[in-house]
Design a protein around this motif. Structure first.
Motif, short mmCIF file in Angstrom:
data_model
loop_
_atom_site.label_atom_id
_atom_site.label_comp_id
_atom_site.label_asym_id
_atom_site.label_seq_id
_atom_site.Cartn_x
_atom_site.Cartn_y
_atom_site.Cartn_z
N LYS A 77 15.71 21.49 -15.26
CA LYS A 77 14.93 20.92 -14.44
C LYS A 77 13.66 21.80 -14.43
O LYS A 77 13.86 22.96 -14.45
CB LYS A 77 15.69 20.88 -12.94
N PRO A 78 12.64 21.40 -14.13
CA PRO A 78 11.42 22.09 -14.13
C PRO A 78 11.57 22.95 -12.67
O PRO A 78 11.81 22.50 -11.70
CB PRO A 78 10.29 21.31 -14.31
N SER A 79 11.14 24.28 -12.61
CA SER A 79 11.06 24.90 -11.60
C SER A 79 9.90 24.56 -10.30
O SER A 79 10.21 24.55 -9.26
CB SER A 79 11.17 26.52 -11.92
N ASP A 80 8.71 24.14 -10.94
CA ASP A 80 7.70 23.81 -10.20
C ASP A 80 7.96 22.58 -9.49
O ASP A 80 8.21 21.36 -10.46
CB ASP A 80 6.34 23.85 -11.13
N LEU A 81 7.62 22.09 -8.38
CA LEU A 81 8.07 20.90 -7.69
C LEU A 81 7.02 19.83 -8.20
O LEU A 81 7.40 18.56 -8.47
CB LEU A 81 7.61 20.99 -6.23
N PHE A 82 5.81 20.23 -8.58
CA PHE A 82 4.65 19.17 -8.86
C PHE A 82 4.78 18.79 -10.42
O PHE A 82 3.96 17.96 -10.60
CB PHE A 82 3.36 19.48 -8.25
N LEU A 88 5.80 13.33 -9.16
CA LEU A 88 4.46 12.86 -9.30
C LEU A 88 4.47 11.22 -9.12
O LEU A 88 3.50 11.01 -8.72
CB LEU A 88 4.00 13.35 -10.79
N ARG A 89 5.23 10.76 -9.66
CA ARG A 89 5.29 9.27 -9.36
C ARG A 89 5.46 8.89 -7.79
O ARG A 89 4.93 8.18 -7.35
CB ARG A 89 6.75 8.47 -9.99
N LEU A 90 6.34 9.82 -7.11
CA LEU A 90 6.36 9.62 -5.74
C LEU A 90 4.92 9.78 -4.97
O LEU A 90 4.86 9.05 -4.07
CB LEU A 90 7.53 10.36 -5.04
N ILE A 91 4.43 10.88 -5.23
CA ILE A 91 2.94 11.24 -4.68
C ILE A 91 2.11 10.25 -4.93
O ILE A 91 1.31 9.78 -4.10
CB ILE A 91 2.44 12.68 -5.38
N ILE A 92 1.99 9.54 -6.39
CA ILE A 92 1.03 8.61 -6.52
C ILE A 92 1.42 7.34 -5.83
O ILE A 92 0.36 6.54 -5.29
CB ILE A 92 1.18 8.00 -8.07
N LEU A 93 2.98 6.92 -5.72
CA LEU A 93 3.26 5.71 -4.74
C LEU A 93 2.76 5.90 -3.37
O LEU A 93 2.09 4.85 -2.91
CB LEU A 93 4.63 5.44 -4.92
N LEU A 94 2.98 7.03 -2.80
CA LEU A 94 2.81 7.23 -1.39
C LEU A 94 1.20 7.13 -1.20
O LEU A 94 0.57 6.71 -0.20
CB LEU A 94 3.12 8.73 -0.95
N PHE A 95 0.39 7.54 -2.08
CA PHE A 95 -1.01 7.66 -2.21
C PHE A 95 -1.42 6.23 -2.25
O PHE A 95 -2.38 5.71 -1.21
CB PHE A 95 -1.68 8.44 -3.19
N LEU A 96 -0.94 5.53 -3.07
CA LEU A 96 -1.42 3.91 -3.18
C LEU A 96 -1.06 3.17 -1.86
O LEU A 96 -1.73 2.20 -1.35
CB LEU A 96 -0.76 3.34 -4.32
N VAL A 97 0.31 3.31 -1.44
CA VAL A 97 0.79 2.61 -0.27
C VAL A 97 -0.38 2.82 1.04
O VAL A 97 -0.55 2.11 1.89
CB VAL A 97 2.00 2.90 0.06
N GLY A 98 -0.38 4.28 1.13
CA GLY A 98 -1.26 5.08 2.34
C GLY A 98 -2.42 4.19 2.40
O GLY A 98 -3.15 4.11 3.30
N SER A 99 -3.12 4.27 1.08
CA SER A 99 -4.54 3.71 0.88
C SER A 99 -4.78 2.35 1.18
O SER A 99 -5.61 1.68 1.89
CB SER A 99 -5.19 3.97 -0.41
#
Length: 136
Positions: A77-82, A88-99
């Protein structure tokens, strides 16, 4: 698991053609290489196939158990969270839903606010990553 039945079900016919192709050039190359190999084995320049296979058999063979799980993406598993794809998909989804919800409730000003906040977060992450590379 198949249940026993008194009816025989039809199986699809298999279409299997084994082509026969004669290539004289390929056969000549194989004959020549086998002749040269026998000659080199007789001269003692290379070892025979039997000697090589016996040498491999005499060495302790490694266990194949667990060999496929060593390179699995679950353990690595990657050590970096991002850097993980799911985050990354979760961040994009939250950004789209928020916008979309912000645009529906408060209008176009929310899109500008989200744009500025996103640029600010991206700049902070860029500088933190740049700072982390400088220390190494």
């Amino acid at each position: 698991m198949k249940f026993p039945s008194i009816f025989r079900t039809a199986r699809p016919m298999r279409f299997d053609i084994k082509p026969r192709h004669y290539d004289p050039v390929k056969e000549e190359i194989e004959q020549r290489t086998s002749r040269i190999k026998r000659q080199l084995e007789a001269d003692g320049l290379i070892s025979s196939d039997e000697e090589i296979s016996e040498a491999f058999k005499s060495q302790k063979s490694s266990s194949i158990r667990g060999a496929f799980t060593q390179g699995s993406p679950i353990k690595n598993k990657p050590s970096d969270l991002f850097s993980s794809a799911g985050m990354l998909r979760l961040i994009i989804l939250l950004f789209l839903v928020g916008s979309i919800t912000g645009y529906l409730y408060w209008g176009a000003n929310v899109l500008y606010i989200l744009l500025y906040v996103g640029i600010g977060i991206a700049a902070v992450l860029f500088f933190l990553r740049l700072k982390g590379r400088g220390n190494e």
